[in-house]
Enzyme design. Sequence first.
Site, PDB file in Angstrom:
ATOM      1  N   ARG A   4      32.346  32.401  48.787  1.00  0.00           N
ATOM      2  CA  ARG A   4      32.243  32.795  47.378  1.00  0.00           C
ATOM      3  C   ARG A   4      32.401  31.539  46.534  1.00  0.00           C
ATOM      4  O   ARG A   4      33.448  30.891  46.586  1.00  0.00           O
ATOM      5  CB  ARG A   4      33.341  33.798  46.984  1.00  0.00           C
TER       6      ARG A   4
ATOM      7  N   ASP B 136      38.426  34.249  37.277  1.00  0.00           N
ATOM      8  CA  ASP B 136      38.112  33.664  38.579  1.00  0.00           C
ATOM      9  C   ASP B 136      38.152  32.146  38.545  1.00  0.00           C
ATOM     10  O   ASP B 136      38.378  31.516  39.575  1.00  0.00           O
ATOM     11  CB  ASP B 136      36.736  34.135  39.048  1.00  0.00           C
TER      12      ASP B 136
ATOM     13  N   ALA C  33      40.181  36.757  42.595  1.00  0.00           N
ATOM     14  CA  ALA C  33      40.420  35.341  42.904  1.00  0.00           C
ATOM     15  C   ALA C  33      41.725  35.086  43.656  1.00  0.00           C
ATOM     16  O   ALA C  33      41.721  34.422  44.701  1.00  0.00           O
ATOM     17  CB  ALA C  33      40.357  34.515  41.613  1.00  0.00           C
TER      18      ALA C  33
ATOM     19  N   ASN D 168      34.793  35.022  34.418  1.00  0.00           N
ATOM     20  CA  ASN D 168      35.285  36.312  34.925  1.00  0.00           C
ATOM     21  C   ASN D 168      34.073  37.194  35.182  1.00  0.00           C
ATOM     22  O   ASN D 168      32.926  36.779  34.979  1.00  0.00           O
ATOM     23  CB  ASN D 168      36.244  36.944  33.913  1.00  0.00           C
ATOM     24  N   LYS D 169      34.311  38.390  35.646  1.00  0.00           N
ATOM     25  CA  LYS D 169      33.235  39.297  36.018  1.00  0.00           C
ATOM     26  C   LYS D 169      32.202  39.428  34.903  1.00  0.00           C
ATOM     27  O   LYS D 169      32.547  39.471  33.724  1.00  0.00           O
ATOM     28  CB  LYS D 169      33.812  40.667  36.375  1.00  0.00           C
TER      29      LYS D 169
ATOM     30  N   GLN E  53      33.704  48.013  39.779  1.00  0.00           N
ATOM     31  CA  GLN E  53      35.101  47.775  40.158  1.00  0.00           C
ATOM     32  C   GLN E  53      36.082  48.421  39.183  1.00  0.00           C
ATOM     33  O   GLN E  53      37.182  48.815  39.567  1.00  0.00           O
ATOM     34  CB  GLN E  53      35.391  46.275  40.247  1.00  0.00           C
TER      35      GLN E  53
ATOM     36  N   ARG F 130      38.541  41.186  47.348  1.00  0.00           N
ATOM     37  CA  ARG F 130      37.953  40.506  46.197  1.00  0.00           C
ATOM     38  C   ARG F 130      39.039  40.312  45.148  1.00  0.00           C
ATOM     39  O   ARG F 130      40.143  40.846  45.269  1.00  0.00           O
ATOM     40  CB  ARG F 130      36.737  41.240  45.631  1.00  0.00           C
TER      41      ARG F 130
END
Length: 349
Positions: A91, A238, A50, A248-249, A197, A48
């Site tokens: 994804r 990402d 990007a 992003n996350k 994460q 995982r």
Amino acid sequence: MTNELQTVAWENGCVRMLDQNALPRELRWIEFDDWRDVVNAIRIMTVRGAPAIGATAALGLALGAAQIQTPNRDEFLSQFDDMAQAFAASRPTAVNLFWAIERMKTIVRNTPGDVSAIRAALLCDAKLILDEDIAANRAMGAFGAALLPDAARVITHCNAGALATVGHGTALGVIRSAVEAGKRIEVFADETRPRLQGMKLTAWELQRAGIPVTIMADNMAAVLLRDTKIDCVIVGADRIAANGDTANKIGTYGLAVQAQFHGVPFYVAAPLSTVDFALPDGSQIPIEERDAEEMTHSGNTHHAPDGVPIWNPAFDVTPAALISAIITEKGIARAPFSESLKGLANAPY
């Protein structure tokens, strides 16, 4: 010098990757000899981040191309396109995935000769992507390290380290480079719900590198920003729209709002391959929604009441107005990002 890993590689005719779902308890490598298993590894987040996803897809396509059993160029191209579609569906948010796929498709289209020549060209370029990613992260780290004062205290969210790239990292690459330059850096890592994460990966990376790190729950960041001197927040990305809006996350947007309120610089570190110049702003970035069990379960323990709907977006979009600077391998972009990012993309490397 920090202790780094290479997350993905080509070895013995296989795609070799570090199983990130096993961390931090086990350092386990997996070799894939079937391109379909590489697609699934991306989907289930064995790999995982990007840049790492893009590099893995390139290697997976090279692996798949070697397994297409036809000497006919047109039939080869048809089967290759089917593989590319499978990787693209794995994804949806990380633009590096689509960047790598398009780069591999361009190799297929532009390589003269027979099918064996195409296969060789694909593998050569996939390996080149790995080398380019590490070089870009090193350059990015050097530019970003200059933004950090000595004895800096930094907040990070999710994992944007060596594990999210081929090596060195983006946001954590900046921190690594600052440490290698002799600066003392202390990191506060958001746990990053729901997959954790930050706690599982970022803290593991930094501890392994000997960089001081403290884990905190995501909802503790505002209090830390209020009560403790924090020099900056650094996150990865990402996908970045042409105007600087950044996906992003999930949780990044809230952290950016809190940082601005408390007057703390908010930096994004990402290679220029993460910038999607075809999208004028972040409203058009596709946001992946993941399985509800990521939120409701810890192992075999089910925490939520039965029958209650679950909303689980994997990413959010931080408006460019909340971003102090975007750190790239060609330099630092500042507002207006629509001009500075384009200028960096067109600059020689």
